[in-house]
Design a protein around this motif. Structure first.
Motif, PDB file in Angstrom:
ATOM      1  N   ILE A  35       0.874  -1.100  -0.070  1.00  0.00           N
ATOM      2  CA  ILE A  35      -0.014  -0.163  -0.050  1.00  0.00           C
ATOM      3  C   ILE A  35       0.869   1.342   0.106  1.00  0.00           C
ATOM      4  N   ALA A  36       1.849   1.280   0.632  1.00  0.00           N
ATOM      5  CA  ALA A  36       2.599   2.427   0.812  1.00  0.00           C
ATOM      6  C   ALA A  36       3.591   2.668  -0.563  1.00  0.00           C
ATOM      7  N   VAL A  37       3.896   1.588  -1.003  1.00  0.00           N
ATOM      8  CA  VAL A  37       4.605   1.724  -2.530  1.00  0.00           C
ATOM      9  C   VAL A  37       3.682   2.089  -3.567  1.00  0.00           C
ATOM     10  N   CYS A  38       2.486   1.467  -3.641  1.00  0.00           N
ATOM     11  CA  CYS A  38       1.552   2.351  -4.635  1.00  0.00           C
ATOM     12  C   CYS A  38       1.306   3.717  -4.376  1.00  0.00           C
ATOM     13  N   ALA A  39       1.036   4.043  -2.962  1.00  0.00           N
ATOM     14  CA  ALA A  39       0.639   5.468  -2.768  1.00  0.00           C
ATOM     15  C   ALA A  39       1.903   6.169  -3.213  1.00  0.00           C
ATOM     16  N   VAL A  40       3.331   5.867  -3.031  1.00  0.00           N
ATOM     17  CA  VAL A  40       4.218   6.534  -3.425  1.00  0.00           C
ATOM     18  C   VAL A  40       4.310   6.989  -4.999  1.00  0.00           C
ATOM     19  N   LEU A  41       3.875   5.583  -5.533  1.00  0.00           N
ATOM     20  CA  LEU A  41       3.989   5.714  -7.225  1.00  0.00           C
ATOM     21  C   LEU A  41       2.990   6.691  -7.832  1.00  0.00           C
ATOM     22  N   VAL A  42       1.747   6.424  -6.966  1.00  0.00           N
ATOM     23  CA  VAL A  42       0.704   7.410  -7.587  1.00  0.00           C
ATOM     24  C   VAL A  42       0.863   8.783  -7.400  1.00  0.00           C
ATOM     25  N   ALA A  43       1.543   9.188  -6.148  1.00  0.00           N
ATOM     26  CA  ALA A  43       1.903  10.564  -5.688  1.00  0.00           C
ATOM     27  C   ALA A  43       3.116  10.867  -6.762  1.00  0.00           C
ATOM     28  N   ARG A  44       4.132  10.148  -7.113  1.00  0.00           N
ATOM     29  CA  ARG A  44       5.187  10.655  -7.903  1.00  0.00           C
ATOM     30  C   ARG A  44       4.984  10.667  -9.499  1.00  0.00           C
ATOM     31  N   GLN A  45       4.190   9.495  -9.924  1.00  0.00           N
ATOM     32  CA  GLN A  45       4.063   9.195 -11.145  1.00  0.00           C
ATOM     33  C   GLN A  45       2.584   8.797 -11.148  1.00  0.00           C
ATOM     34  N   PRO A  46       1.679   9.536 -11.292  1.00  0.00           N
ATOM     35  CA  PRO A  46       0.212   9.233 -11.274  1.00  0.00           C
ATOM     36  C   PRO A  46      -0.117   8.275 -12.391  1.00  0.00           C
ATOM     37  N   THR A  47       0.474   8.174 -13.588  1.00  0.00           N
ATOM     38  CA  THR A  47      -0.043   7.535 -14.503  1.00  0.00           C
ATOM     39  C   THR A  47       0.394   6.136 -14.222  1.00  0.00           C
ATOM     40  N   LEU A  48       1.704   6.079 -14.334  1.00  0.00           N
ATOM     41  CA  LEU A  48       2.159   4.531 -13.895  1.00  0.00           C
ATOM     42  C   LEU A  48       1.782   4.081 -12.590  1.00  0.00           C
ATOM     43  N   GLY A  49       1.535   4.816 -11.511  1.00  0.00           N
ATOM     44  CA  GLY A  49       1.208   4.603 -10.433  1.00  0.00           C
ATOM     45  C   GLY A  49      -0.298   3.916 -10.328  1.00  0.00           C
ATOM     46  N   ALA A  50      -0.999   4.491 -11.014  1.00  0.00           N
ATOM     47  CA  ALA A  50      -2.454   4.031 -11.379  1.00  0.00           C
ATOM     48  C   ALA A  50      -2.638   2.610 -11.942  1.00  0.00           C
ATOM     49  N   VAL A  51      -1.619   2.493 -12.995  1.00  0.00           N
ATOM     50  CA  VAL A  51      -1.711   1.222 -13.579  1.00  0.00           C
ATOM     51  C   VAL A  51      -1.075   0.054 -12.717  1.00  0.00           C
ATOM     52  N   VAL A  52      -0.168   0.520 -11.938  1.00  0.00           N
ATOM     53  CA  VAL A  52       0.537  -0.486 -10.874  1.00  0.00           C
ATOM     54  C   VAL A  52      -0.729  -0.760  -9.888  1.00  0.00           C
ATOM     55  N   ALA A  53      -1.257   0.061  -9.279  1.00  0.00           N
ATOM     56  CA  ALA A  53      -2.110  -0.004  -8.135  1.00  0.00           C
ATOM     57  C   ALA A  53      -3.365  -0.637  -8.618  1.00  0.00           C
ATOM     58  N   VAL A  54      -3.759  -0.764  -9.713  1.00  0.00           N
ATOM     59  CA  VAL A  54      -5.171  -1.428 -10.440  1.00  0.00           C
ATOM     60  C   VAL A  54      -4.471  -2.826 -10.648  1.00  0.00           C
ATOM     61  N   GLY A  55      -3.355  -2.798 -10.985  1.00  0.00           N
ATOM     62  CA  GLY A  55      -2.710  -4.458 -11.755  1.00  0.00           C
ATOM     63  C   GLY A  55      -2.456  -5.279 -10.424  1.00  0.00           C
ATOM     64  N   VAL A  56      -1.811  -4.865  -9.432  1.00  0.00           N
ATOM     65  CA  VAL A  56      -1.552  -5.749  -8.273  1.00  0.00           C
ATOM     66  C   VAL A  56      -2.478  -6.549  -7.590  1.00  0.00           C
ATOM     67  N   PRO A  57      -3.659  -5.525  -7.317  1.00  0.00           N
ATOM     68  CA  PRO A  57      -4.820  -6.408  -6.782  1.00  0.00           C
ATOM     69  C   PRO A  57      -5.459  -7.279  -7.723  1.00  0.00           C
ATOM     70  N   LEU A  58      -5.433  -7.009  -9.217  1.00  0.00           N
ATOM     71  CA  LEU A  58      -5.965  -8.161  -9.828  1.00  0.00           C
ATOM     72  C   LEU A  58      -5.326  -9.342 -10.187  1.00  0.00           C
ATOM     73  N   LEU A  59      -3.974  -9.203  -9.995  1.00  0.00           N
ATOM     74  CA  LEU A  59      -2.977 -10.338  -9.698  1.00  0.00           C
ATOM     75  C   LEU A  59      -3.502 -11.278  -8.739  1.00  0.00           C
ATOM     76  N   VAL A  60      -3.488 -10.544  -7.518  1.00  0.00           N
ATOM     77  CA  VAL A  60      -4.229 -11.307  -6.484  1.00  0.00           C
ATOM     78  C   VAL A  60      -5.307 -12.059  -6.535  1.00  0.00           C
ATOM     79  N   LEU A  61      -6.262 -11.448  -7.146  1.00  0.00           N
ATOM     80  CA  LEU A  61      -7.753 -11.725  -7.154  1.00  0.00           C
ATOM     81  C   LEU A  61      -7.577 -12.941  -8.142  1.00  0.00           C
ATOM     82  N   ALA A  62      -6.687 -13.025  -9.153  1.00  0.00           N
ATOM     83  CA  ALA A  62      -6.852 -13.906 -10.189  1.00  0.00           C
ATOM     84  C   ALA A  62      -6.463 -15.512  -9.688  1.00  0.00           C
ATOM     85  N   VAL A  63      -5.935 -15.436  -8.905  1.00  0.00           N
ATOM     86  CA  VAL A  63      -5.468 -17.040  -8.487  1.00  0.00           C
ATOM     87  C   VAL A  63      -6.452 -17.464  -7.405  1.00  0.00           C
TER      88      VAL A  63
END
Length: 643
Positions: free
Chosen positions: A159-187
């Motif tokens: 959560i902390a890393v995603c928050a930092v990514l969204v704050a510093r690089q909003p576009t890339l951070g948003a992709v990562v913040a959405v992609g990681v939970p989807l990876l968790v839920l897929a399994v």
């Protein structure tokens, strides 16, 4: 709690309403260890998460040709490396400690429950299930407890890393913040079927193991009837079913493993592709791209912890449910649990079972004839203060000793007062001296108990096969479970052990079922002699034991139907006579003959051709196969000789 402090002085009172509540209770009891592990986990993963930032600074410093920033990045990388090493070491140490201490707590709870329930435990829960709970299930529960703190640390860091990514690089951070939970839920949807397949494999493996154990135990009988190939074929089929189930389970886990590699890889490729486009467009620097790439790479690490906790919970919840089911069994009735109170004076008085109406007067030898071995076993359990008590069943009334309910007394006090010898007693490996090194009153020595149980030939057989040259029979060794002895020899040693204890009340369930008639008669005399003045209850249908009893209680359908001496009941009760003499309704009832002389007796004589032979060699003291008891003619003739 440290490993060196185990075992726990008190493992606590678990919440066994369900498997989930049991896991929550266990987690609360491990709270201190969980917090330590969480702290070290956050330190470890914070170092890992910050490392890409330091590398990005170093890369950008090289591009900008800034020596100062490069030196700063180098020092930061060194500090983070030390932080990662320390955090990883201590995280592993504390997490493994949590695993071991949680497993030890569950094992202590199970051991306490086993000691509390006694022989009634295996009547309510299969022995195989108890073994499974105390071995494999304990490991799975410990795995969940150990993985919980690492998962929590990974979640906080993610959560902390995603928050930092969204704050510093909003576009890339948003992709990562959405992609990681989807990876968790897929399994997650694949875990329940994988767990079901694994359970199916374990169940089939358990059946195959049980079949193999039965085959090995009955190998001598199988050879006698030529059944080796039949059972070997059955085991082959069972083992093939285990193999097929294992392959099906492995396929599912292979699919899960492939997804754990493929999906994060696709996310990483997408982030790098998108980030490279942003770098070419000049929207982010090369150092920032390296930092984002490193951060995404780090997020693949906690992703494994998310999947691990899902797997651990999937496997541990059924295990916790099984453990909770065993721990929910109780010896003490709900109404009597609040009435526990220690009594300083020893328990004495008559032994009474309200369920059957059995009364065993103090200081007398009482024999009980049930006709149904299972009913006799349940009666013996109740007399020992172990009436089965399940949550969903109405509690059975407790047996009373001197008016005190046994299942409302402290366990130690109840067991001191009443000793129950099961029909299949177990002899542990060791010397005879170890066998008789048990709590006792000291009123009866081992030599006298062995003599009363007619163990002379047992001592001789053990001494002949022993390597000890001291001449002391108590130093001879017994193999595991007494396998080197016959069934009758094991029974007599177990009886001698019970006699040494010298309890106020001794309950014996078929103590001579594997002993020949002549030895049985001598055992009956010895039992009556050494238990004089003590309350003794013998559950048996052997005429030799019944004739030595002060009184006999006949319980054909769960309730006492007749009370008297053995000879009185033979003469007056046809149901009792049919159980003891093995008569059927079509067989002749016989006639009563009165003997002459000073030792008068009465016995029932079957008409010509109606007598039965139990096939026992006289006086050898060895075990029989499926003993059905002496015939009326043989047994009562021996009674006449001893009268």
């Amino acid at each position: 709690m440290h490993i060196r402090d185990l075992p726990y002085p008190d493992p606590g009172v678990p919440d066994v309403r369900s498997g989930g509540t049991f896991l929550l209770w266990l987690g609360r009891r491990q709270l201190g260890g969980q917090l330590k592990s969480l702290g070290w986990g956050i330190l470890h993963m914070a170092g890992l998460a910050s490392l890409p930032l330091a590398v990005g600074i170093a890369v950008q410093a090289v591009i900008d040709r800034s020596g100062g920033r490069l030196a700063l990045a180098g020092g930061l990388i060194t500090l983070l490396g030390a932080m990662i090493a320390l955090g990883d070491t201590m995280l592993h140490r504390t997490a493994v400690t949590n695993w071991i201490t949680a497993s030890a707590r569950v094992q202590q709870l199970l051991a306490r429950k086993t000691a509390e329930m006694g022989s009634t435990l295996t009547r309510q829960v299969a022995a195989g299930e108890i073994t499974t709970v105390s071995t494999g299930d304990v490991e799975k529960i410990g795995w969940f407890v150990e993985a919980l703190s690492r998962f929590t640390a990974a979640a906080i860091t993610t959560i902390a890393v995603c928050a930092v990514l969204v704050a510093r690089q909003p576009t890339l951070g948003a992709v990562v913040a959405v992609g990681v939970p989807l990876l968790v839920l897929a399994v997650l949807p694949l875990l329940p079927p994988a767990a079901r397949r694994a359970d199916e494999q374990r169940a089939k493996a358990g059946r195959a193991t049980e079949l193999a154990s039965d085959t090995v135990a009955g190998l001598r009988v199988l050879r006698g009837i030529g059944g080796e190939e039949l059972f070997l074929g059955r085991y082959r089929r069972a083992s093939q079913e285990v193999r097929k189930a294992a392959v099906r389970s492995a396929r599912m886990w292979a699919l899960i493993g492939a997804m754990q590699v493929a999906l994060p890889g696709l996310l990483l490729i997408g982030v790098v592709w998108y980030g490279a486009g942003l770098a070419l467009a000049g929207r982010i620097s090369v150092g920032e791209l390296v930092g984002v790439y490193g951060a995404v790479t780090f997020l693949l690490f906690p992703l494994h912890h998310f999947e691990e906790i899902a797997m651990a919970y999937t496997f541990s919840k059924p295990s916790a449910k099984r453990a909770a089911r065993v721990l929910a069994l109780r010896r003490i009735s709900p109404d009597g649990a609040a009435a526990l109170s220690a009594r300083s004076e020893p328990l004495t008085g008559d032994l009474y079972d309200p369920s059957s109406g059995l009364m065993a007067p103090q200081g007398r030898l009482t024999a009980v004839v049930c006709g149904d071995p299972d009913a006799a076993g349940r009666l013996a359990d109740r007399l020992g203060g172990h009436a089965p008590q399940r949550e969903e069943e109405a509690p059975e009334p407790s047996a009373l000793l001197g008016g005190a309910a046994l299942d409302e007394l402290p366990l130690e006090q109840a067991r001191t007062a009443v000793l129950v010898q099961d029909k299949d007693p177990v002899l542990l490996s060791g010397t005879l001296e170890d066998l008789f090194d048990i709590p006792s009153s000291g009123a009866l020595g081992a030599a006298d108990a062995l003599a009363a149980a007619q163990c002379g030939d047992v001592l001789a057989a053990l001494a002949q096969g022993s390597s000890d040259t001291s001449g002391d029979p108590l130093r001879t060794r017994i193999t595991e479970r007494g396998r080197s002895l016959s069934g009758g020899q094991r029974q007599r040693l177990a009886l001698a052990r019970s006699l040494v204890t010298d309890p106020e009340v001794l309950v014996l369930d078929e103590p001579t079922s594997a002993v020949d008639s002549h030895t049985e008669a001598r055992i009956a005399d010895g039992l009556r002699r050494v238990r004089a003045g003590r309350t003794t209850v013998v559950l048996s249908s052997s005429p030799l034991l019944l004739d030595r009893a002060d009184r006999v209680v006949f319980i054909p359908g769960g309730e006492a139907a007749a009370v008297g001496t053995h000879r009185e009941l033979l003469r007056t009760n046809s149901g009792y006579r049919s159980v003891v003499t093995r008569e059927t309704e079509d067989e002749p009832r016989g006639e009563t003959v009165r003997g002459e002389g000073t030792g008068q007796y009465e016995r029932t004589v079957l008409t010509e051709g109606a007598a039965r032979n139990d096939g026992t060699a006289p006086g050898d003291g060895t075990a029989r196969n499926e003993r059905t008891g002496p015939t009326a003619r043989t047994a009562l003739a021996e009674i006449e000789e001893s009268a």
